[in-house]
Design an enzyme around this catalytic site. Structure first.
Site, PDB file in Angstrom:
ATOM      1  N   ILE A  46      70.933   9.382 111.525  1.00 50.96           N
ATOM      2  CA  ILE A  46      70.005   9.198 110.391  1.00 50.96           C
ATOM      3  C   ILE A  46      70.614   8.153 109.457  1.00 50.96           C
ATOM      4  CG2 ILE A  46      68.812  10.340 108.468  1.00 50.96           C
ATOM      5  CD1 ILE A  46      69.876  13.048 109.783  1.00 50.96           C
ATOM      6  N   HIS A  47      69.879   7.073 109.185  1.00 51.46           N
ATOM      7  CA  HIS A  47      70.396   6.151 108.166  1.00 51.46           C
ATOM      8  C   HIS A  47      69.321   5.355 107.437  1.00 51.46           C
ATOM      9  CE1 HIS A  47      69.752   3.088 111.298  1.00 51.46           C
ATOM     10  NE2 HIS A  47      69.755   2.206 110.307  1.00 51.46           N
ATOM     11  N   ARG A  48      68.077   5.459 107.858  1.00 52.44           N
ATOM     12  CA  ARG A  48      67.010   4.644 107.272  1.00 52.44           C
ATOM     13  C   ARG A  48      66.853   4.999 105.786  1.00 52.44           C
ATOM     14  NH1 ARG A  48      66.185   0.409 109.634  1.00 52.44           N
ATOM     15  NH2 ARG A  48      66.474   1.326 111.665  1.00 52.44           N
TER      16      ARG A  48
END
Ligand code: UD1
Ligand code: UDP
Length: 380
Positions: free
Chosen positions: A217-219
């Site tokens: 997860i990084h957006r």
């Protein structure tokens, strides 16, 4: 031919390995590469590790721009890249993907009439709230040579007025567009045998093949607001409970920071008391493809990771409302769930019960980097 490559964020450092390898192996006498690292990513395991393990030549320049708001970060990059371009006067500037480093490279070069080569051209989410969408569109329209990995990418470019007609000499006002396949497919094929030789991280985490789920997860749309971040982590906790499988989460530094700030107390407590959710530092590429090729499901908002799930024939839940890689959704390999906890859990059930996956060759033949080098020599 002298090509100046601008990289800066993790995925484009990884992509650069494919072109550097192709130059080194097949085009050493024809192409000299000058590498500029903007410094957008700078932690050891967000940058240096890839140079070392993927054999990327040391950057000739590092602008050490670091993190910051979009305007500040991009402006510093443009300033630094422009002065290097004026000094080096390369025949072309090469950029990958859609990050601020991509945009800065394209803008700096195009204003001083240095042809821009864009690898991963034509991808669109049709969501301009994404910083990457602005970066991609701008970069494509500053480019002289556009290399698109997919049919959808080509269709998107045609919609925006690009033509597929071929003429010998490319020019910014008569750009050339090619479908070449995906250099990340080249990389995944090339490095997977090396990665699977030792499966170092799997052993360290005590994981057996096909018994764990991989999640990244990084957006910014998922990490920077409490509601999506909490919904996603709650969904992951629930999937762990239902599946009784370990979930490995190599955490981007952005997400680590935001989880500390934004997670609700009960979610933090549940995460802390659940040893089957293994939150680890960002992985190197070899460890990452070892995780991808040995897991049984990928949950991600990463562009690169959703595609690698397909390369390694794993179903994927995409933590976004749209994807640029529409082919994998249309072919039934991945489901889009946004940041909605219920949809995430529903998608898990759906994919767990599906057993008719197919993996057609959507991303080329593993030689995209060589084709790109050949086309650069031919048309610049
Ligand atoms: C960037 C790209 C995104 C890409 C991603 C790949 C833009 C607009 N976004 O997002 O398209 O998918 O890279 O990973 O270019 N940080 C560190 N150490 C680092 C790098 C970042 O701690 O080495 C932290 C900083 O707090 C920084 C935050 O991560 O503010 C975000 O970094 P940034 O490069 O701005 O964006 P990414 O989310 O990494
Ligand atoms: N990746 C990695 N280690 C990690 C997470 C991702 O090596 O901990 C690799 C991944 O295999 C893929 C690339 O980074 O090749 C994708 O980059 P990222 O998810 O940062 O950005 P995106 O592709 O969404 O732009």
């Amino acid at each position: 031919m002298r090509i100046l490559t601008v990289i800066g964020a993790r995925p484009q450092i990884i992509k650069a390995a494919a072109i550097s390898r192709a130059i080194n192996t097949h085009f050493k006498d024809q192409i000299t590469e000058i590498i500029v690292h903007t410094g957008q990513h700078y932690d050891e395991n967000m940058s240096a590790i890839f140079f070392t393990e993927m054999g990327i030549p040391t950057a000739n320049y590092n602008l050490s721009v670091g993190s910051g708001n979009h305007g500040v970060q991009t402006a510093k990059m443009i300033e630094g890249i422009e002065s290097i371009l004026l000094k080096e006067r390369p025949d072309a500037l090469l950029v990958y993907g859609d990050t601020n480093s991509t945009l800065a490279g394209a803008l700096a070069a195009t204003k001083i009439h240095i042809p821009v080569v864009h690898i991963e051209a034509g991808l669109r989410s049709y969501n301009k709230a994404m910083p990457e969408e602005i970066n991609r569109i701008t970069c494509d329209h500053c480019s002289t040579l556009l290399f698109s990995p997919t049919n959808q990418g080509i269709e998107n470019l045609i919609k925006e007025g690009f033509s597929l007609s071929i003429h010998p000499k490319a020019h910014i006002d008569r750009p050339l567009v090619f479908k070449t396949g995906d250099i990340m497919y080249d990389n995944s094929l090339y490095f997977s045998s090396i990665a699977n030789e030792n499966n170092r991280l799997l052993k360290q985490l005590n994981l057996t093949p096909n018994s764990f789920i991989l999640c990244t997860i990084h957006r910014d749309s998922n990490t920077d607001h409490p509601d999506p971040l909490n919904q996603i982590i709650r969904g992951i906790l629930e999937i762990q409970r239902i599946s009784n499988q370990t979930i490995v989460l190599p955490l981007h530094p952005r997400t680590r920071k935001k989880m500390t700030e934004l997670l609700e107390a009960d979610v933090v407590e549940e995460l802390q008391k659940n040893p089957r959710i293994q939150v680890i530092d960002p992985a190197g590429f070899l460890d990452m493809i070892s995780l991808e090729s040995n897991c049984n499901l990928v949950i991600t908002d990463s562009g690169g990771v959703q595609k690698e799930a397909f390369f390694f024939q794993k179903p994927c839940i995409i933590l976004r409302d749209q994807t640029e890689w529409v082919e994998i959704v249309e072919n039934g390999n991945a489901l889009l769930v946004g940041s909605n906890e219920d949809k995430l859990i529903e998608a898990f059930h759906q994919l767990a019960h599906k057993n008719d996956f197919t993996y057609p060759p959507l991303f080329g033949n593993g030689h995209a980097a060589e084709d790109i080098c050949r086309l650069m020599i031919e048309h610049l």
